[in-house]
Design a protein around this motif. Structure first.
Motif, PDB file in Angstrom:
ATOM      1  N   MET A 122      11.052  -3.030   5.753  1.00  0.00           N
ATOM      2  CA  MET A 122      10.300  -1.835   6.084  1.00  0.00           C
ATOM      3  C   MET A 122       9.770  -1.980   7.512  1.00  0.00           C
ATOM      4  O   MET A 122       9.254  -3.018   7.888  1.00  0.00           O
ATOM      5  N   ALA A 123       9.888  -0.935   8.283  1.00  0.00           N
ATOM      6  CA  ALA A 123       9.409  -0.964   9.668  1.00  0.00           C
ATOM      7  C   ALA A 123       7.885  -1.032   9.692  1.00  0.00           C
ATOM      8  O   ALA A 123       7.203  -0.374   8.929  1.00  0.00           O
ATOM      9  N   THR A 124       7.366  -1.850  10.578  1.00  0.00           N
ATOM     10  CA  THR A 124       5.912  -2.006  10.625  1.00  0.00           C
ATOM     11  C   THR A 124       5.264  -1.153  11.701  1.00  0.00           C
ATOM     12  O   THR A 124       4.059  -1.111  11.802  1.00  0.00           O
ATOM     13  N   ASN A 125       6.055  -0.475  12.531  1.00  0.00           N
ATOM     14  CA  ASN A 125       5.462   0.304  13.613  1.00  0.00           C
ATOM     15  C   ASN A 125       5.297   1.774  13.248  1.00  0.00           C
ATOM     16  O   ASN A 125       4.874   2.553  14.068  1.00  0.00           O
ATOM     17  N   ARG A 126       5.614   2.163  12.035  1.00  0.00           N
ATOM     18  CA  ARG A 126       5.469   3.559  11.622  1.00  0.00           C
ATOM     19  C   ARG A 126       4.140   3.770  10.924  1.00  0.00           C
ATOM     20  O   ARG A 126       3.637   2.890  10.252  1.00  0.00           O
ATOM     21  N   CYS A 127       3.580   4.935  11.105  1.00  0.00           N
ATOM     22  CA  CYS A 127       2.366   5.300  10.385  1.00  0.00           C
ATOM     23  C   CYS A 127       2.717   6.424   9.427  1.00  0.00           C
ATOM     24  O   CYS A 127       2.737   7.585   9.800  1.00  0.00           O
ATOM     25  N   ASP A 128       3.071   6.058   8.205  1.00  0.00           N
ATOM     26  CA  ASP A 128       3.372   7.039   7.186  1.00  0.00           C
ATOM     27  C   ASP A 128       2.749   6.571   5.873  1.00  0.00           C
ATOM     28  O   ASP A 128       2.300   5.425   5.766  1.00  0.00           O
ATOM     29  N   PRO A 129       2.677   7.418   4.870  1.00  0.00           N
ATOM     30  CA  PRO A 129       2.021   7.049   3.623  1.00  0.00           C
ATOM     31  C   PRO A 129       2.613   5.801   2.972  1.00  0.00           C
ATOM     32  O   PRO A 129       1.892   4.959   2.466  1.00  0.00           O
ATOM     33  N   ARG A 130       3.940   5.663   3.023  1.00  0.00           N
ATOM     34  CA  ARG A 130       4.570   4.515   2.386  1.00  0.00           C
ATOM     35  C   ARG A 130       4.161   3.214   3.084  1.00  0.00           C
ATOM     36  O   ARG A 130       3.879   2.210   2.438  1.00  0.00           O
ATOM     37  N   HIS A 131       4.130   3.246   4.402  1.00  0.00           N
ATOM     38  CA  HIS A 131       3.751   2.053   5.146  1.00  0.00           C
ATOM     39  C   HIS A 131       2.278   1.713   4.917  1.00  0.00           C
ATOM     40  O   HIS A 131       1.916   0.546   4.764  1.00  0.00           O
ATOM     41  N   GLU A 132       1.432   2.725   4.856  1.00  0.00           N
ATOM     42  CA  GLU A 132       0.017   2.486   4.579  1.00  0.00           C
ATOM     43  C   GLU A 132      -0.159   1.843   3.203  1.00  0.00           C
ATOM     44  O   GLU A 132      -0.944   0.910   3.041  1.00  0.00           O
ATOM     45  N   GLY A 133       0.600   2.317   2.211  1.00  0.00           N
ATOM     46  CA  GLY A 133       0.548   1.728   0.874  1.00  0.00           C
ATOM     47  C   GLY A 133       1.073   0.302   0.867  1.00  0.00           C
ATOM     48  O   GLY A 133       0.542  -0.567   0.179  1.00  0.00           O
ATOM     49  N   TYR A 134       2.118   0.064   1.648  1.00  0.00           N
ATOM     50  CA  TYR A 134       2.694  -1.282   1.752  1.00  0.00           C
ATOM     51  C   TYR A 134       1.652  -2.273   2.270  1.00  0.00           C
ATOM     52  O   TYR A 134       1.486  -3.360   1.726  1.00  0.00           O
ATOM     53  N   LYS A 135       0.937  -1.870   3.321  1.00  0.00           N
ATOM     54  CA  LYS A 135      -0.102  -2.744   3.875  1.00  0.00           C
ATOM     55  C   LYS A 135      -1.206  -2.991   2.849  1.00  0.00           C
ATOM     56  O   LYS A 135      -1.677  -4.111   2.688  1.00  0.00           O
ATOM     57  N   ALA A 136      -1.628  -1.948   2.130  1.00  0.00           N
ATOM     58  CA  ALA A 136      -2.687  -2.092   1.129  1.00  0.00           C
ATOM     59  C   ALA A 136      -2.220  -2.970  -0.036  1.00  0.00           C
ATOM     60  O   ALA A 136      -2.979  -3.797  -0.539  1.00  0.00           O
ATOM     61  N   GLY A 137      -0.984  -2.829  -0.431  1.00  0.00           N
ATOM     62  CA  GLY A 137      -0.454  -3.637  -1.531  1.00  0.00           C
ATOM     63  C   GLY A 137      -0.340  -5.102  -1.166  1.00  0.00           C
ATOM     64  O   GLY A 137      -0.386  -5.968  -2.033  1.00  0.00           O
ATOM     65  N   GLY A 138      -0.193  -5.394   0.115  1.00  0.00           N
ATOM     66  CA  GLY A 138      -0.074  -6.779   0.557  1.00  0.00           C
ATOM     67  C   GLY A 138      -1.320  -7.591   0.289  1.00  0.00           C
ATOM     68  O   GLY A 138      -1.262  -8.809   0.164  1.00  0.00           O
ATOM     69  N   TRP A 169       2.952   6.588  -0.987  1.00  0.00           N
ATOM     70  CA  TRP A 169       1.940   5.542  -0.842  1.00  0.00           C
ATOM     71  C   TRP A 169       2.027   4.553  -1.999  1.00  0.00           C
ATOM     72  O   TRP A 169       1.984   3.346  -1.813  1.00  0.00           O
ATOM     73  N   GLN A 170       2.180   5.080  -3.224  1.00  0.00           N
ATOM     74  CA  GLN A 170       2.253   4.228  -4.417  1.00  0.00           C
ATOM     75  C   GLN A 170       3.484   3.317  -4.368  1.00  0.00           C
ATOM     76  O   GLN A 170       3.395   2.133  -4.665  1.00  0.00           O
ATOM     77  N   HIS A 171       4.631   3.862  -3.959  1.00  0.00           N
ATOM     78  CA  HIS A 171       5.841   3.046  -3.846  1.00  0.00           C
ATOM     79  C   HIS A 171       5.657   1.953  -2.787  1.00  0.00           C
ATOM     80  O   HIS A 171       6.071   0.814  -2.988  1.00  0.00           O
ATOM     81  N   GLY A 172       5.047   2.313  -1.698  1.00  0.00           N
ATOM     82  CA  GLY A 172       4.773   1.325  -0.659  1.00  0.00           C
ATOM     83  C   GLY A 172       3.826   0.248  -1.140  1.00  0.00           C
ATOM     84  O   GLY A 172       4.020  -0.941  -0.858  1.00  0.00           O
ATOM     85  N   TRP A 173       2.806   0.631  -1.902  1.00  0.00           N
ATOM     86  CA  TRP A 173       1.851  -0.340  -2.439  1.00  0.00           C
ATOM     87  C   TRP A 173       2.575  -1.338  -3.341  1.00  0.00           C
ATOM     88  O   TRP A 173       2.359  -2.545  -3.261  1.00  0.00           O
ATOM     89  N   GLU A 174       3.463  -0.821  -4.196  1.00  0.00           N
ATOM     90  CA  GLU A 174       4.208  -1.696  -5.113  1.00  0.00           C
ATOM     91  C   GLU A 174       5.093  -2.670  -4.335  1.00  0.00           C
ATOM     92  O   GLU A 174       5.170  -3.847  -4.688  1.00  0.00           O
ATOM     93  N   GLU A 175       5.748  -2.193  -3.292  1.00  0.00           N
ATOM     94  CA  GLU A 175       6.583  -3.076  -2.469  1.00  0.00           C
ATOM     95  C   GLU A 175       5.745  -4.166  -1.803  1.00  0.00           C
ATOM     96  O   GLU A 175       6.130  -5.331  -1.784  1.00  0.00           O
ATOM     97  N   GLY A 176       4.613  -3.774  -1.252  1.00  0.00           N
ATOM     98  CA  GLY A 176       3.741  -4.739  -0.593  1.00  0.00           C
ATOM     99  C   GLY A 176       3.213  -5.783  -1.562  1.00  0.00           C
ATOM    100  O   GLY A 176       3.153  -6.971  -1.248  1.00  0.00           O
ATOM    101  N   ALA A 177       2.846  -5.345  -2.765  1.00  0.00           N
ATOM    102  CA  ALA A 177       2.332  -6.273  -3.771  1.00  0.00           C
ATOM    103  C   ALA A 177       3.421  -7.240  -4.219  1.00  0.00           C
ATOM    104  O   ALA A 177       3.176  -8.438  -4.369  1.00  0.00           O
ATOM    105  N   LYS A 178       4.646  -6.743  -4.412  1.00  0.00           N
ATOM    106  CA  LYS A 178       5.759  -7.616  -4.805  1.00  0.00           C
ATOM    107  C   LYS A 178       6.013  -8.665  -3.740  1.00  0.00           C
ATOM    108  O   LYS A 178       6.203  -9.828  -4.036  1.00  0.00           O
TER     109      LYS A 178
END
Length: 75
Positions: A1-17, A35-44
């Motif tokens: 996942m790209a880290t330079n984008r500001c979108d809901p999925r990326h925000e969720g990914y950071k929070a899930g981390g 956001w929820q999908h990103g959170w799950e990816e970050g948590a995994k």
């Protein structure tokens, strides 16, 4: 996942981390789902990274290390 984008999925990914945060978007919206999908990816990813760091070496890796010490090098 790209880290330079500001979108809901990326925000969720950071929070899930760090297993924190709550979704700032309205429930059921496309942004909330992303956001929820990103959170799950970050948590995994966070869980798998921590597990990899704590795993002891496999038995075959220890055996290989011992064999390398026994067999003389050609160099």
């Amino acid at each position: 996942m790209a880290t330079n984008r500001c979108d809901p999925r990326h925000e969720g990914y950071k929070a899930g981390g760090y297993f924190g945060g709550s979704c700032p978007y309205p429930c059921g919206s496309e942004e909330a789902l992303a956001w929820q999908h990103g959170w799950e990816e970050g948590a995994k990813r966070h869980r798998s990274t921590g597990r990899m760091e704590r795993q002891p070496p496999a038995p075959w890796q220890r055996l290989l290390k011992r064999l390398r010490k026994l067999v003389p090098s050609r160099h």
